[in-house]
Design a protein around this motif. Structure first.
Motif, short mmCIF file in Angstrom:
data_model
loop_
_atom_site.label_atom_id
_atom_site.label_comp_id
_atom_site.label_asym_id
_atom_site.label_seq_id
_atom_site.Cartn_x
_atom_site.Cartn_y
_atom_site.Cartn_z
N PHE A 274 0.90 11.23 3.80
CA PHE A 274 1.49 11.48 2.48
C PHE A 274 2.58 10.47 2.20
CE2 PHE A 274 3.82 14.31 -0.59
CZ PHE A 274 2.76 14.61 -1.42
N THR A 275 2.59 9.37 2.95
CA THR A 275 3.72 8.45 2.87
C THR A 275 3.78 7.70 1.54
OG1 THR A 275 2.34 6.86 4.07
CG2 THR A 275 3.93 8.12 5.36
N ASP A 276 2.63 7.32 0.99
CA ASP A 276 2.68 6.62 -0.31
C ASP A 276 3.23 7.53 -1.40
OD1 ASP A 276 1.61 4.37 0.87
OD2 ASP A 276 -0.44 4.75 0.18
N GLU A 277 2.76 8.77 -1.41
CA GLU A 277 3.26 9.73 -2.40
C GLU A 277 4.75 10.01 -2.20
OE1 GLU A 277 -1.09 10.94 -1.57
OE2 GLU A 277 0.61 10.04 -0.49
N ALA A 278 5.15 10.16 -0.92
CA ALA A 278 6.55 10.47 -0.63
C ALA A 278 7.46 9.32 -1.03
CB ALA A 278 6.71 10.78 0.86
N ARG A 279 7.01 8.09 -0.81
CA ARG A 279 7.84 6.93 -1.19
C ARG A 279 8.01 6.87 -2.70
NH1 ARG A 279 8.28 1.78 2.11
NH2 ARG A 279 9.79 0.53 0.94
N ALA A 280 6.93 7.09 -3.45
CA ALA A 280 7.02 7.10 -4.91
C ALA A 280 7.91 8.24 -5.40
CB ALA A 280 5.63 7.20 -5.53
N ARG A 434 7.12 11.11 9.15
CA ARG A 434 6.72 9.91 8.41
C ARG A 434 6.92 10.10 6.90
NH1 ARG A 434 2.95 10.21 12.59
NH2 ARG A 434 1.39 11.29 11.31
N SER A 435 6.67 11.31 6.41
CA SER A 435 6.88 11.58 4.98
C SER A 435 8.36 11.55 4.65
CB SER A 435 6.28 12.95 4.62
OG SER A 435 4.89 12.98 4.82
N ARG A 436 9.19 12.10 5.53
CA ARG A 436 10.64 12.10 5.30
C ARG A 436 11.16 10.67 5.26
NH1 ARG A 436 13.50 16.80 7.54
NH2 ARG A 436 14.79 15.38 8.76
N SER A 437 10.68 9.85 6.19
CA SER A 437 11.14 8.46 6.24
C SER A 437 10.70 7.69 5.00
CB SER A 437 10.58 7.80 7.51
OG SER A 437 10.99 6.46 7.59
N ALA A 438 9.47 7.93 4.55
CA ALA A 438 8.97 7.23 3.37
C ALA A 438 9.75 7.63 2.12
CB ALA A 438 7.48 7.52 3.18
N PHE A 439 10.10 8.91 2.02
CA PHE A 439 10.89 9.36 0.87
C PHE A 439 12.23 8.62 0.83
CE2 PHE A 439 14.09 12.11 -1.03
CZ PHE A 439 13.49 12.46 -2.23
#
Length: 496
Positions: A274-280, A434-439
């Motif tokens: 979910f990293t792309d979504e979390a970063r956006a 990984r999602s937390r980091s991407a956010f």
């Protein structure tokens, strides 16, 4: 609250009841409300005995037909009196309790048709509605349509004031959303959504105040209010005197969008990152924070204010541990996060700059206040929006409207990624991390400031949020309590 330029007066078919009449009406409904209110998802006083009801205001939006089958529509503001207990949300020293005020929309008929059976509150045996049946009006399409008509024609009816920013088309079919939430929502023609605030407070509600401010800034990350209604000159008690109360907000319904919570759960179920979504989403959150800081005043928190912030968090921890004994073994470990925050207020931090004389500061501004994946929507083309700016409903409105460090919203979203991962079987801690980091990466891309740089502030807010979650789940969803307790275990420094 500033009024839209298009607001104009319009005739109304209903009428406000005088205080004596409103009192008699609420007294006659009291036996039914005693049973019905505690069963409602949005009732905040669960676990405390109701000792009485008093009328704040009563308005007939559609007067009940004395000779026909109905329906009638009554708008009530009712003060619910309850036996007080220490409230962990009040801080380290519980303050004198104040009774809660609730907004009720009551339908009246001589008999309920089968399709409204689930909305039934009960038969009235005495008073002005004796012999009638009352029910939750939002389930009745005819009455829900009447509410939209009031918003389409701005003006006043007794204590109620209806405002709008743009023209609203007629003939939009209503449907009541059945999702579990702390308020009630109606969707009209799949075009607009009307949030009905249930537990109401004196003063401007941030769920109207902040989207209006963002609309003035031209922000496209938050749906702009289309219409709203308030109670003017309502005295809900507590010594505040007559004030305005925000009652409901109509906004565009992003019908083709999906909420972030469901998207995250689907990614987990599919074994996808979910990293792309979390970063956006991190970028979108940062853009909203920047717009809020431009639209509304900001402040700085010096060492004294930072110490007070840490003390309040520590007080909530103590009070919650008394209410939820499962938290007691972790209190010492959790308190280290708040102690570290208090110490950080007297140690220089490059990320925040310094006041005159070298004392460190933390910037504070208006924030969402209850940000998690369920408060976000993503369009089919991948654009994120933030919704529901009411803040944590259990906290006082004055606190929700107070400038706070933006990292509070970041901590809320980080906890939400952890929530999603914990609800999936098998648990996938790497997905959450990984999602937390991407956010945070996305947030830093948009602001130039990485929220992880102020580790003490971020850890304190994440710990405070987990403590809040423990109390919320213990009160409302005991089966979910293991989810925040797993975070408590980690944040307190215990080994897995």
């Amino acid at each position: 609250m500033s009024k839209a330029a298009s607001t104009r007066s319009s005739p109304r078919s209903g009428a406000a009841l005088p205080p004596a009449g409103a009192g008699r009406l609420v007294d006659s409904l009291a036996p039914l409300l005693h049973e019905w209110l505690p069963r409602q998802r949005w009732f905040a006083g669960k676990g405390r005995p109701i000792t009485g009801f008093s009328a704040v205001a009563a308005t007939e939006l559609m007067p009940p037909d004395a000779s026909g089958p109905g329906p009638g529509l009554l708008h009530l503001l009712v003060r619910v009196e309850q036996r007080s207990t220490p409230d962990p949300d009040a801080g380290p020293v519980p303050v004198a309790p104040t009774d809660d005020c609730y907004q009720l929309l009551i339908g009246v008929r001589s008999a309920l048709p089968p399709q409204l059976a689930a909305a039934r509150i009960g038969p009235v045996h005495e008073g002005p509605l004796a012999g009638r049946v009352v029910y939750e009006a939002l389930h009745d399409p005819r009455l829900a349509d009447l509410l939209l008509e009031q918003l389409r024609s701005p003006g006043a009816l007794g204590p109620l004031r209806f405002d709008r920013a743009v023209e609203i088309p007629a003939g939009l079919t209503p449907r009541l959303l059945g999702a579990e939430q702390s308020n009630s929502s109606l969707v009209y023609g799949e075009k607009y959504i009307l949030k009905i605030l249930r537990r109401v407070f004196p003063g401007a509600n941030p769920d109207l105040e902040l989207p209006l401010a963002l609309a003035r800034q031209g922000s496209e990350r938050v749906p702009s209010p289309v219409a709203w209604f308030e109670a003017v000159g309502a005295d809900v008690g507590g010594g505040a005197g007559p004030q305005s109360l925000t009652l409901g907000v109509l906004q565009p319904f992003l019908r083709d969008s999906e909420d972030g919570w469901q998207l995250a759960l689907r990614a987990l179920a599919d074994g996808r990152e979910f990293t792309d979504e979390a970063r956006a989403l991190g970028q979108a959150t940062a853009e909203v924070h920047v717009a809020l800081a431009d639209a509304l005043p900001t402040v700085t928190l010096g060492p004294h204010q930072t110490a007070n912030l840490a003390e309040a968090m520590s007080g909530r921890l103590d009070a919650t541990a008394q209410a939820v004994p499962a938290l007691l073994p972790y209190v010492g470990g959790l308190r280290t996060a708040f102690d570290a925050l208090a110490r950080s207020g007297s140690a220089p931090r490059e990320s925040d700059g310094a006041e005159a004389g070298g004392a460190p500061v933390t910037r504070a501004q208006r924030v969402h206040g209850d940000l998690h994946l369920g408060q976000t929507l993503r369009t089919p083309d991948g654009e994120w929006s933030l919704i529901d700016f009411e803040g944590e409903p259990a906290r006082p409105l004055t606190e929700r409207r107070r400038p706070q460090p933006a990292v509070r919203d970041v901590a809320g979203m980080l906890r939400s990624f952890d929530y999603a991962a914990r609800t999936h079987r098998p648990w996938n801690p790497g997905w959450a991390e990984r999602s937390r980091s991407a956010f945070c990466d996305g947030y830093a891309d948009a602001t130039g400031t990485d929220p992880r740089e102020d580790a003490a502030l971020l850890r304190a807010y994440e710990t405070d949020k987990a403590v809040y979650e423990v109390l919320y789940e213990a009160r409302n969803r005991p089966d979910w309590l293991p989810v925040p307790m797993a975070a408590i275990h980690r944040l307190a420094g215990h080994r897995p």
